[in-house]
Design a protein around this motif. Structure first.
Motif, PDB file in Angstrom:
ATOM      1  N   ASP A 194      36.333  18.315  56.286  1.00  0.00           N
ATOM      2  CA  ASP A 194      37.296  17.945  57.327  1.00  0.00           C
ATOM      3  C   ASP A 194      38.294  19.078  57.530  1.00  0.00           C
ATOM      4  O   ASP A 194      38.821  19.643  56.556  1.00  0.00           O
ATOM      5  CB  ASP A 194      38.034  16.655  56.924  1.00  0.00           C
ATOM      6  N   LEU A 195      38.552  19.417  58.796  1.00  0.00           N
ATOM      7  CA  LEU A 195      39.445  20.531  59.087  1.00  0.00           C
ATOM      8  C   LEU A 195      40.857  20.249  58.593  1.00  0.00           C
ATOM      9  O   LEU A 195      41.535  21.140  58.066  1.00  0.00           O
ATOM     10  CB  LEU A 195      39.449  20.821  60.591  1.00  0.00           C
ATOM     11  N   ARG A 196      41.306  19.029  58.761  1.00  0.00           N
ATOM     12  CA  ARG A 196      42.647  18.698  58.291  1.00  0.00           C
ATOM     13  C   ARG A 196      42.746  18.825  56.777  1.00  0.00           C
ATOM     14  O   ARG A 196      43.746  19.332  56.257  1.00  0.00           O
ATOM     15  CB  ARG A 196      43.004  17.274  58.729  1.00  0.00           C
ATOM     16  N   ALA A 197      41.722  18.402  56.054  1.00  0.00           N
ATOM     17  CA  ALA A 197      41.721  18.547  54.602  1.00  0.00           C
ATOM     18  C   ALA A 197      41.758  20.019  54.208  1.00  0.00           C
ATOM     19  O   ALA A 197      42.394  20.389  53.217  1.00  0.00           O
ATOM     20  CB  ALA A 197      40.495  17.856  54.008  1.00  0.00           C
ATOM     21  N   LEU A 198      41.082  20.851  54.984  1.00  0.00           N
ATOM     22  CA  LEU A 198      41.117  22.296  54.721  1.00  0.00           C
ATOM     23  C   LEU A 198      42.534  22.835  54.855  1.00  0.00           C
ATOM     24  O   LEU A 198      43.009  23.601  54.006  1.00  0.00           O
ATOM     25  CB  LEU A 198      40.175  23.012  55.692  1.00  0.00           C
ATOM     26  N   VAL A 199      43.219  22.437  55.934  1.00  0.00           N
ATOM     27  CA  VAL A 199      44.590  22.908  56.139  1.00  0.00           C
ATOM     28  C   VAL A 199      45.492  22.433  55.009  1.00  0.00           C
ATOM     29  O   VAL A 199      46.322  23.203  54.482  1.00  0.00           O
ATOM     30  CB  VAL A 199      45.114  22.426  57.501  1.00  0.00           C
ATOM     31  N   GLU A 200      45.354  21.187  54.616  1.00  0.00           N
ATOM     32  CA  GLU A 200      46.189  20.653  53.536  1.00  0.00           C
ATOM     33  C   GLU A 200      45.919  21.379  52.224  1.00  0.00           C
ATOM     34  O   GLU A 200      46.841  21.629  51.435  1.00  0.00           O
ATOM     35  CB  GLU A 200      45.941  19.157  53.385  1.00  0.00           C
ATOM     36  N   ARG A 201      44.672  21.726  51.978  1.00  0.00           N
ATOM     37  CA  ARG A 201      44.342  22.456  50.754  1.00  0.00           C
ATOM     38  C   ARG A 201      44.961  23.845  50.759  1.00  0.00           C
ATOM     39  O   ARG A 201      45.499  24.304  49.745  1.00  0.00           O
ATOM     40  CB  ARG A 201      42.821  22.542  50.619  1.00  0.00           C
ATOM     41  N   VAL A 202      44.900  24.533  51.892  1.00  0.00           N
ATOM     42  CA  VAL A 202      45.531  25.847  51.989  1.00  0.00           C
ATOM     43  C   VAL A 202      47.047  25.715  51.844  1.00  0.00           C
ATOM     44  O   VAL A 202      47.705  26.541  51.186  1.00  0.00           O
ATOM     45  CB  VAL A 202      45.165  26.519  53.324  1.00  0.00           C
ATOM     46  N   ASP A 203      47.621  24.669  52.434  1.00  0.00           N
ATOM     47  CA  ASP A 203      49.070  24.445  52.323  1.00  0.00           C
ATOM     48  C   ASP A 203      49.474  24.241  50.874  1.00  0.00           C
ATOM     49  O   ASP A 203      50.492  24.768  50.407  1.00  0.00           O
ATOM     50  CB  ASP A 203      49.466  23.243  53.172  1.00  0.00           C
TER      51      ASP A 203
END
Length: 378
Positions: A194-203
């Motif tokens: 999931d793209l949102r999960a990717l962003v949260e992981r990078v955050d």
């Protein structure tokens, strides 16, 4: 600059015969070693010093050219000029040696910076699956080759994932933050469905890094970014905007911002708000092009202080292939600012090939690998 000593001597020789005897222009030769030191090594400066003293002797006692008798040769003012020329020559040789060392040091530093940029901002592939990609990076400082702007493109099982970002601040800390950001994205992009999960992981990765650094200033560092995902089997693009300038969709007859006013906070600030990042979905079909860029593009100013009109420029140019588009943008930014960029600038573009073109290009690549007969090359 290398020809400046020659031009300087030529100017003195032109003025000497036409000036009165009581105005000895030859005294200006005292500065010749210093003029030579601007662009030549110490040995050349020493040679220029000897040449200058010899020419001063010649002009001081040459009746036919300077209108003076030989008696002027050892007149005290001329002797003082010889001594001053020798002194300036010694100082010029020291200056030239120091300048040469600094130039070598600068060349080494720029070489290391270029290698670091190749590791940090490696060139994106020109093609990933059915996407044509292109990128460029412009440094605001002529001596710099690396900064806080970043971009990346990663093929995954969920589509091609794109990233562009801009680190708050300047200097080595910004470069370190950009490296950490790219490392987190490259590591997580192939794994997170999931793209949102990717962003949260990078955050989370950026927040942990800020906590390890400690200190008020370092802990407050953040990165604005845009994450994009182009699935291979769908005609859409998914975007998560983290406080960054919105990407642009370019298609025949239309150039528009992909922005619904739901941009999330920059990375490393997401923990301050609940549910910060939202995935926005837009149509993205064959022949469409996505342009991601940093604020260095839109904040470029002309000498009058007006901001660069990116949308107007793109609408006037019309659709272009990615290499031509970024080259045109590159040159136009330099011309608009009169080569006076105030901020680092980066851009990344992705063009979705039409189905027929994508299949033909794929077949060409297959032929290049297997050969026309279908047999693997030796």
């Amino acid at each position: 600059m290398r020809w400046l000593p020659v031009l300087y001597v030529a100017g003195v020789l032109l003025l000497e015969p036409i000036t009165p005897v009581e105005w000895p222009v030859s005294f200006a030769l005292i500065a010749l070693p210093l003029v030579t030191a601007f662009a030549h090594p110490p040995v050349i400066v020493a040679g220029a010093t000897v040449f200058a003293i010899g020419l001063e002797l010649l002009l001081a006692g040459t009746p036919c050219c300077a209108g003076r008798s030989v008696g002027y040769l050892w007149e005290r003012h001329y002797v003082a000029a010889y001594a001053c020329t020798a002194l300036v020559g010694a100082l010029g040789a020291i200056l030239a040696a120091h300048r040469t060392r600094r130039e070598r040091t600068l060349a080494d530093v720029r070489f290391v910076a270029e290698i670091a940029q190749r590791v940090l901002l490696r060139p994106v592939p020109h093609r990933i699956r059915n996407l044509l990609l292109e990128s460029f990076y412009l440094s605001a400082a002529a001596e710099a080759r690396i900064g806080g702007d970043l971009y990346e493109a990663v093929p995954t099982a969920y589509g091609v994932r794109l990233l562009i970002g801009d680190v708050r601040g300047k200097g080595l800390l910004a470069v370190e933050t950009a490296a950490a950001m790219l490392g987190a994205f490259r590591e997580a992009a192939p794994d997170e469905p999931d793209l949102r999960a990717l962003v949260e992981r990078v955050d989370i990765s950026m927040t942990r890094r800020a906590d390890r650094l400690g200190g008020t200033e370092l802990g407050e560092r953040f990165v604005t970014a845009v994450f994009a995902e182009v699935p291979e089997d769908e005609r859409i693009v998914r975007i998560v905007n983290c406080g960054h300038p919105p990407p642009l969709l370019i298609r025949p007859g239309e150039v528009r911002e992909l922005d619904r006013g739901q941009s999330g906070p920059p990375l490393n600030l997401g923990m301050l708000v609940g549910d910060p990042y939202r995935v926005e979905v837009y149509p993205f079909g064959p022949g469409d092009q996505l342009l991601l860029y940093t604020d260095g593009v839109t904040e470029t100013r002309d000498p009058a202080g007006s901001f660069y009109p990116l949308l107007q420029r793109l609408r006037s140019w019309g659709p272009m292939p990615p290499p031509e588009l970024l080259e045109r943008l590159h040159q136009d930014l330099l011309a608009y600012s009169h080569d006076q960029l105030q901020d680092d600038t980066a851009a990344l573009t992705a063009f979705l090939l039409p189905e027929g073109a994508a299949e033909a290009a794929g077949a060409d690549q297959d032929d290049a690998v297997t050969g026309e007969s279908g047999e693997p090359p030796p």
